[in-house]
Design a protein around this motif. Structure first.
Motif, PDB file in Angstrom:
ATOM      1  N   ALA A   1      -7.643  -2.703 -10.084  1.00 19.91           N
ATOM      2  CA  ALA A   1      -7.492  -1.551  -9.345  1.00 19.91           C
ATOM      3  C   ALA A   1      -6.163  -0.822 -10.098  1.00 19.91           C
ATOM      4  N   LEU A   2      -5.403  -1.110 -10.978  1.00 21.70           N
ATOM      5  CA  LEU A   2      -4.357  -0.457 -11.425  1.00 21.70           C
ATOM      6  C   LEU A   2      -4.992   0.025 -12.759  1.00 21.70           C
ATOM      7  N   TYR A   3      -5.896  -0.293 -13.630  1.00 22.69           N
ATOM      8  CA  TYR A   3      -6.857   0.203 -14.590  1.00 22.69           C
ATOM      9  C   TYR A   3      -7.315   1.349 -14.161  1.00 22.69           C
ATOM     10  N   GLU A   4      -8.293   1.178 -12.890  1.00 23.56           N
ATOM     11  CA  GLU A   4      -8.923   2.392 -12.237  1.00 23.56           C
ATOM     12  C   GLU A   4      -7.856   3.570 -12.198  1.00 23.56           C
ATOM     13  N   ARG A   5      -6.981   3.334 -11.382  1.00 22.54           N
ATOM     14  CA  ARG A   5      -6.033   4.253 -11.055  1.00 22.54           C
ATOM     15  C   ARG A   5      -5.496   4.933 -12.002  1.00 22.54           C
ATOM     16  N   ALA A   6      -5.136   4.233 -13.317  1.00 22.86           N
ATOM     17  CA  ALA A   6      -4.623   4.661 -14.618  1.00 22.86           C
ATOM     18  C   ALA A   6      -5.391   5.729 -15.173  1.00 22.86           C
ATOM     19  N   ALA A   7      -6.811   5.472 -15.309  1.00 19.79           N
ATOM     20  CA  ALA A   7      -7.702   6.079 -15.829  1.00 19.79           C
ATOM     21  C   ALA A   7      -8.006   7.541 -14.754  1.00 19.79           C
ATOM     22  N   ASP A   8      -8.415   7.418 -13.606  1.00 21.71           N
ATOM     23  CA  ASP A   8      -8.654   8.333 -12.648  1.00 21.71           C
ATOM     24  C   ASP A   8      -7.232   9.413 -12.371  1.00 21.71           C
ATOM     25  N   GLU A   9      -6.381   8.995 -12.752  1.00 20.24           N
ATOM     26  CA  GLU A   9      -5.185   9.797 -12.439  1.00 20.24           C
ATOM     27  C   GLU A   9      -4.576  10.370 -13.823  1.00 20.24           C
TER      28      GLU A   9
ATOM     29  N   GLU B   1       0.916  -1.192  -0.073  1.00 21.07           N
ATOM     30  CA  GLU B   1      -0.049   0.044  -0.089  1.00 21.07           C
ATOM     31  C   GLU B   1       0.966   1.146   0.170  1.00 21.07           C
ATOM     32  N   ASP B   2       1.360   1.636  -1.056  1.00 24.52           N
ATOM     33  CA  ASP B   2       2.134   2.661  -1.437  1.00 24.52           C
ATOM     34  C   ASP B   2       1.617   3.580  -2.360  1.00 24.52           C
ATOM     35  N   ALA B   3       0.923   4.838  -2.162  1.00 19.79           N
ATOM     36  CA  ALA B   3       0.355   5.414  -3.115  1.00 19.79           C
ATOM     37  C   ALA B   3       1.230   5.860  -4.061  1.00 19.79           C
ATOM     38  N   ALA B   4       2.482   6.413  -3.825  1.00 22.78           N
ATOM     39  CA  ALA B   4       3.548   6.786  -4.936  1.00 22.78           C
ATOM     40  C   ALA B   4       3.639   6.012  -5.769  1.00 22.78           C
ATOM     41  N   VAL B   5       4.193   4.616  -5.504  1.00 22.92           N
ATOM     42  CA  VAL B   5       4.683   3.670  -6.238  1.00 22.92           C
ATOM     43  C   VAL B   5       3.424   3.280  -7.215  1.00 22.92           C
ATOM     44  N   LEU B   6       2.356   3.099  -6.594  1.00 27.09           N
ATOM     45  CA  LEU B   6       1.135   2.682  -7.205  1.00 27.09           C
ATOM     46  C   LEU B   6       0.780   3.749  -8.408  1.00 27.09           C
ATOM     47  N   SER B   7       0.996   4.869  -8.192  1.00 33.73           N
ATOM     48  CA  SER B   7       0.414   5.990  -8.997  1.00 33.73           C
ATOM     49  C   SER B   7       1.756   5.752 -10.369  1.00 33.73           C
ATOM     50  N   GLU B   8       2.963   5.900  -9.708  1.00 33.28           N
ATOM     51  CA  GLU B   8       4.049   5.629 -10.701  1.00 33.28           C
ATOM     52  C   GLU B   8       3.473   4.431 -11.951  1.00 33.28           C
ATOM     53  N   TRP B   9       3.432   3.050 -11.051  1.00 31.99           N
ATOM     54  CA  TRP B   9       2.914   2.118 -11.814  1.00 31.99           C
ATOM     55  C   TRP B   9       1.712   2.092 -12.737  1.00 31.99           C
ATOM     56  N   SER B  10       0.686   2.774 -12.301  1.00 31.81           N
ATOM     57  CA  SER B  10      -0.509   3.229 -13.071  1.00 31.81           C
ATOM     58  C   SER B  10      -0.255   4.025 -14.479  1.00 31.81           C
TER      59      SER B  10
END
Length: 271
Positions: free
Chosen positions: A262-270, A34-43
């Motif tokens: 979750a990755l697709y959703e974050r990729a779209a939302d951000e 649960e690392d928001a910065a890494v997940l954002s970079e990944w997305s």
């Protein structure tokens, strides 16, 4: 280019299993945190396989859709309607394998065009799944140069199938798909005026006149439950045409389909 931070979560377990034909299977584990910065970079890394962030405003412009809706309805495979979910898991697996051979093994792995040129978001791209190139000396091509072709299969829901065996079986078909896949990559670079990269691909189009080393791979990206239920000792690659240079890889992880969505959703939302 620095490797995506999420690759710190992809760890070699050190576990090895043997196939029925005596080959070694590498077992790697993906353990997301649960690392928001890494997940954002990944997305972002994931999103830009489908469209570059610099191109997104123009391509979404005129559609009446915001960026997130454009991605969800025009570019990304559907989250619920078949075959969208299976395409999502398949693309996820291919991208991880591409990252693996690029950042861990040191291959040049141009793959974004595979997804950016997709006309139908719910139709998979044909050809070899993942192709990597390695040059012993780019100025003087020689037989030590390597062409690495990986077939990837995802298994993120309960199944009786051995997805690694499925990957091996499909890898056998790469003997016929290789030429067409190399031509497609070369053509995409040519169409974009990227002649240097087109020439790098061209170097591997005629092994008889320009010898190189061909390596094939088969990978299975599996949810932990699917991994636990698979008998890898029954896997057999003895009939593979390149069995002397066949690498077998399994990547396992918890709740992978939930992660994919979750990755697709974050990729779209951000976006």
């Amino acid at each position: 280019m620095a490797p995506p931070g999420y690759l710190n979560w992809l760890i070699d377990t050190g576990e090895r299993q043997a196939t029925a034909c005596g080959r070694e299977i590498e077992i790697w584990a993906l353990n997301p945190q649960e690392d928001a910065a890494v997940l954002s970079e990944w997305s972002k890394h994931f999103r830009e396989h489908y469209i570059s962030d610099s191109d997104l405003p123009f391509m979404a412009g005129g559609t009446g859709l915001d960026h997130a809706t454009f991605l969800r309805t025009i570019l990304f495979p559907d989250a619920k309607v078949a075959p969208g979910p299976s395409l999502r898991s398949g693309d996820f697996g291919e991208i991880i394998v591409a990252d693996f051979i690029q950042y861990f093994l040191g291959y040049w792995c141009p793959r974004e065009l595979r997804y950016q040129d997709r006309w139908n978001r719910n139709d998979s791209t044909k050809g070899c799944d993942v192709i990597g190139f390695k040059f012993a000396n780019e100025e003087n091509p020689g037989p030590a140069d390597e062409l690495f072709i990986f077939e990837s299969k995802s298994g993120m829901s309960t199944t009786d199938a051995n997805r690694l065996q499925d990957a091996i079986n499909d890898s056998i078909k790469d003997r016929l798909r290789e030429g067409m896949s190399l031509n497609a990559i070369k053509r995409r670079f040519f169409d974009r005026g990227e002649m240097g990269d087109a020439r790098k691909v061209e170097r591997f189009q005629n092994q008889a006149d320009r010898p190189f080393c061909r390596i094939n791979g088969a990978a299975a990206i599996l949810d932990e439950a699917v991994f636990a239920g698979t008998d890898f000792t029954a896997t057999d690659g003895a009939v593979h045409f390149n069995q002397e240079n066949l690498r077998l890889l399994v990547i396992r992880g918890p709740s992978l389909m939930k992660l994919v969505h979750a990755l697709y959703e974050r990729a779209a939302d951000e976006a």
